[in-house]
Design a protein around this motif. Structure first.
Motif, PDB file in Angstrom:
ATOM      1  N   THR A 210      17.807 125.932  92.305  1.00  0.00           N
ATOM      2  CA  THR A 210      16.668 125.828  91.285  1.00  0.00           C
ATOM      3  C   THR A 210      17.210 125.602  90.072  1.00  0.00           C
ATOM      4  N   ASP A 211      18.410 125.888  89.743  1.00  0.00           N
ATOM      5  CA  ASP A 211      18.920 125.646  88.413  1.00  0.00           C
ATOM      6  C   ASP A 211      19.712 124.078  88.717  1.00  0.00           C
ATOM      7  N   GLN A 212      19.605 123.612  89.590  1.00  0.00           N
ATOM      8  CA  GLN A 212      20.181 121.977  89.736  1.00  0.00           C
ATOM      9  C   GLN A 212      19.115 121.183  89.339  1.00  0.00           C
ATOM     10  N   ILE A 213      17.725 121.435  89.296  1.00  0.00           N
ATOM     11  CA  ILE A 213      16.637 120.509  88.996  1.00  0.00           C
ATOM     12  C   ILE A 213      16.897 119.758  87.650  1.00  0.00           C
ATOM     13  N   GLU A 214      17.230 120.226  86.715  1.00  0.00           N
ATOM     14  CA  GLU A 214      17.376 119.470  85.458  1.00  0.00           C
ATOM     15  C   GLU A 214      18.663 118.773  85.254  1.00  0.00           C
ATOM     16  N   LYS A 215      19.628 119.215  85.997  1.00  0.00           N
ATOM     17  CA  LYS A 215      20.755 118.475  86.083  1.00  0.00           C
ATOM     18  C   LYS A 215      20.626 116.929  86.979  1.00  0.00           C
ATOM     19  N   ILE A 216      19.950 117.267  88.094  1.00  0.00           N
ATOM     20  CA  ILE A 216      19.623 115.971  89.331  1.00  0.00           C
ATOM     21  C   ILE A 216      18.718 115.080  88.134  1.00  0.00           C
ATOM     22  N   ALA A 217      17.665 115.826  87.505  1.00  0.00           N
ATOM     23  CA  ALA A 217      16.713 114.782  86.899  1.00  0.00           C
ATOM     24  C   ALA A 217      17.531 114.044  85.715  1.00  0.00           C
ATOM     25  N   GLN A 218      18.283 114.715  85.118  1.00  0.00           N
ATOM     26  CA  GLN A 218      18.733 114.021  83.988  1.00  0.00           C
ATOM     27  C   GLN A 218      20.006 113.035  84.512  1.00  0.00           C
ATOM     28  N   GLU A 219      20.477 113.106  85.338  1.00  0.00           N
ATOM     29  CA  GLU A 219      21.562 112.177  85.840  1.00  0.00           C
ATOM     30  C   GLU A 219      20.973 111.094  86.266  1.00  0.00           C
ATOM     31  N   ALA A 220      19.849 111.404  87.533  1.00  0.00           N
ATOM     32  CA  ALA A 220      19.281 110.460  87.978  1.00  0.00           C
ATOM     33  C   ALA A 220      18.489 109.337  87.199  1.00  0.00           C
ATOM     34  N   ALA A 221      17.931 109.907  86.003  1.00  0.00           N
ATOM     35  CA  ALA A 221      17.396 109.058  84.940  1.00  0.00           C
ATOM     36  C   ALA A 221      18.425 107.990  84.288  1.00  0.00           C
ATOM     37  N   ALA A 222      19.586 108.901  83.905  1.00  0.00           N
ATOM     38  CA  ALA A 222      20.601 107.986  83.277  1.00  0.00           C
ATOM     39  C   ALA A 222      21.095 106.928  84.256  1.00  0.00           C
ATOM     40  N   ARG A 223      21.138 106.908  85.548  1.00  0.00           N
ATOM     41  CA  ARG A 223      21.636 106.239  86.547  1.00  0.00           C
ATOM     42  C   ARG A 223      20.486 104.951  86.722  1.00  0.00           C
ATOM     43  N   GLY A 224      19.254 105.264  86.297  1.00  0.00           N
ATOM     44  CA  GLY A 224      18.208 104.066  86.652  1.00  0.00           C
ATOM     45  C   GLY A 224      17.146 104.315  87.224  1.00  0.00           C
ATOM     46  N   ALA A 225      16.955 105.700  88.120  1.00  0.00           N
ATOM     47  CA  ALA A 225      15.841 106.152  88.756  1.00  0.00           C
ATOM     48  C   ALA A 225      14.690 106.077  87.694  1.00  0.00           C
ATOM     49  N   ILE A 226      13.229 105.899  88.293  1.00  0.00           N
ATOM     50  CA  ILE A 226      12.308 105.715  87.435  1.00  0.00           C
ATOM     51  C   ILE A 226      11.379 106.833  87.985  1.00  0.00           C
ATOM     52  N   LEU A 227      11.522 107.444  88.953  1.00  0.00           N
ATOM     53  CA  LEU A 227      10.384 108.763  89.534  1.00  0.00           C
ATOM     54  C   LEU A 227      11.140 109.538  90.268  1.00  0.00           C
ATOM     55  N   MET A 228      10.654 111.003  90.063  1.00  0.00           N
ATOM     56  CA  MET A 228      11.189 112.028  90.636  1.00  0.00           C
ATOM     57  C   MET A 228       9.987 112.797  91.667  1.00  0.00           C
ATOM     58  N   ASN A 229      10.303 113.135  92.969  1.00  0.00           N
ATOM     59  CA  ASN A 229       9.342 113.843  93.565  1.00  0.00           C
ATOM     60  C   ASN A 229      10.103 115.294  94.070  1.00  0.00           C
ATOM     61  N   ILE A 230       9.595 116.426  93.688  1.00  0.00           N
ATOM     62  CA  ILE A 230      10.297 117.562  93.886  1.00  0.00           C
ATOM     63  C   ILE A 230       9.229 118.115  95.014  1.00  0.00           C
ATOM     64  N   ILE A 231       9.809 118.505  96.319  1.00  0.00           N
ATOM     65  CA  ILE A 231       9.012 118.979  97.484  1.00  0.00           C
ATOM     66  C   ILE A 231       9.588 120.389  97.713  1.00  0.00           C
ATOM     67  N   PRO A 232       8.841 121.058  98.561  1.00  0.00           N
ATOM     68  CA  PRO A 232       9.297 122.392  98.933  1.00  0.00           C
ATOM     69  C   PRO A 232       9.986 122.192 100.161  1.00  0.00           C
ATOM     70  N   MET A 233      10.710 123.247 100.313  1.00  0.00           N
ATOM     71  CA  MET A 233      11.687 123.336 101.605  1.00  0.00           C
ATOM     72  C   MET A 233      10.845 124.022 102.762  1.00  0.00           C
ATOM     73  N   ILE A 234      10.735 123.355 103.695  1.00  0.00           N
ATOM     74  CA  ILE A 234      10.230 123.798 104.866  1.00  0.00           C
ATOM     75  C   ILE A 234      11.285 124.560 105.813  1.00  0.00           C
ATOM     76  N   PRO A 235      11.276 125.950 105.848  1.00  0.00           N
ATOM     77  CA  PRO A 235      12.030 126.690 106.536  1.00  0.00           C
ATOM     78  C   PRO A 235      12.383 126.465 108.167  1.00  0.00           C
ATOM     79  N   LEU A 236      13.521 126.045 108.352  1.00  0.00           N
ATOM     80  CA  LEU A 236      13.873 125.337 109.456  1.00  0.00           C
ATOM     81  C   LEU A 236      15.462 125.705 109.586  1.00  0.00           C
ATOM     82  N   TYR A 237      15.815 125.651 110.862  1.00  0.00           N
ATOM     83  CA  TYR A 237      17.272 125.552 111.076  1.00  0.00           C
ATOM     84  C   TYR A 237      17.962 126.815 110.244  1.00  0.00           C
ATOM     85  N   LYS A 238      19.237 126.723 109.627  1.00  0.00           N
ATOM     86  CA  LYS A 238      19.960 127.827 109.100  1.00  0.00           C
ATOM     87  C   LYS A 238      18.786 128.552 108.000  1.00  0.00           C
TER      88      LYS A 238
END
Length: 298
Positions: A210-238
């Motif tokens: 949860t606390d990684q969202i802002e860091k990911i968005a900020q860095e991705a924007a700085a690197r040239g991404a134009i859009l973000m899609n936050i999706i829910p984890m589907i509980p599987l595997y571990k």
């Protein structure tokens, strides 16, 4: 309900393409068809929420009813064009494994691009091999890339990934997560510089990233991404016993990330062999409904 937004990240040079892509544009989501070609079975990382599967009924990423050979997949595009006509605008490869870990991805896209240069070609990737495959993607006509980035801090990534296999060596823990993170953001930057449209997907795992969202968005924007899609984890595997995010969790995460990147809110976490108009498809799980906005429209 508020008016649907058209997302091009504020970069008008991409608007002609984003306006036709149902995974980049909310209006196109309800009017434009895409097809996913399941030609990539192998994966080079193991996410703790991922269970790849051959299945005809389960509706989620990492699942397809089978794996196609490149020629077979290209022929499937011909069939889909007859079925969907002019509505089919996008051909994508999103698994059921990692697109860039399978040479069949490039073989398939090469055939499709030679036959139909007018169609938009795209891939979904974990980004591990992206920096070294940019030129290959451009050669086979790919114009948009979705990179799934789930952590900025390697210590958090170590909780999400069991292992990362890079250049025939397997890395675990923080070391593997750091290699993956560095390649992901470098790949985003190089893809953007090469003229590709870049969207970032992030799987929200409550209590983990949860606390990684802002860091990911900020860095991705700085690197040239134009859009973000936050999706829910589907509980599987571990993570099968973990609680998926609720609507409010997604809404809060998107509000934070939107300070840096426009947010796509209609993702249905499609199968690796999906075909049709995303906004008109049914059979969604509660977690997928939350992601798609069927339960709310933020």
């Amino acid at each position: 309900m508020e008016e649907l937004k058209v997302f091009d990240g504020g970069r008008s040079k991409f608007s002609h393409m984003t306006s036709a892509h149902p995974c980049f544009n909310e209006k196109a989501h309800f009017s434009t068809a895409r097809i996913h070609l399941p030609v990539a079975p192998k994966c080079n990382i193991q996410c703790n929420f991922c269970n790849r599967k051959i299945d005809k009924c389960e509706h989620r990423p990492g699942v397809s009813s089978g794996v196609m050979k490149p020629q077979q997949a290209a022929d499937r595009v011909e069939e889909a064009l007859k079925e969907l006509g002019g509505n089919l605008r996008v051909v994508g490869i999103a698994g059921p494994g990692e697109a860039l870990a399978n040479e069949e991805t490039f073989e398939t896209l090469k055939i499709v691009h030679e036959r139909h240069p007018e169609l938009i070609k795209c891939i979904a990737s974990n980004g591990l091999m992206l920096p070294e495959r940019i030129d290959d993607l451009v050669k086979v006509g790919v114009s948009s890339v979705t990179v799934t980035i789930n952590a900025f801090d390697p210590e958090v990534g170590a909780k999400i990934y069991s292992w990362v296999r890079y250049h025939n060596q397997t890395y675990r823990g923080v070391e593997g997560a750091r290699i993956l993170r560095d390649n992901q953001f470098r790949g985003v930057e190089l893809a953007a510089k090469a003229g590709l449209i870049v969207k970032v997907n992030t799987v929200l795992v409550p209590g983990v990233n949860t606390d990684q969202i802002e860091k990911i968005a900020q860095e991705a924007a700085a690197r040239g991404a134009i859009l973000m899609n936050i999706i829910p984890m589907i509980p599987l595997y571990k993570f099968k016993d973990m609680k998926p995010p609720e609507c409010k969790d997604l809404e809060e995460a998107r509000a934070i990330a939107e300070k840096y990147l426009p947010q796509f809110r209609l993702c249905k976490q499609c199968r690796a062999d999906a075909c049709g108009i995303p906004g008109r498809e049914e059979s969604l799980s509660p977690a997928q409904r939350a992601a798609s906005g069927e339960y709310y429209h933020a």
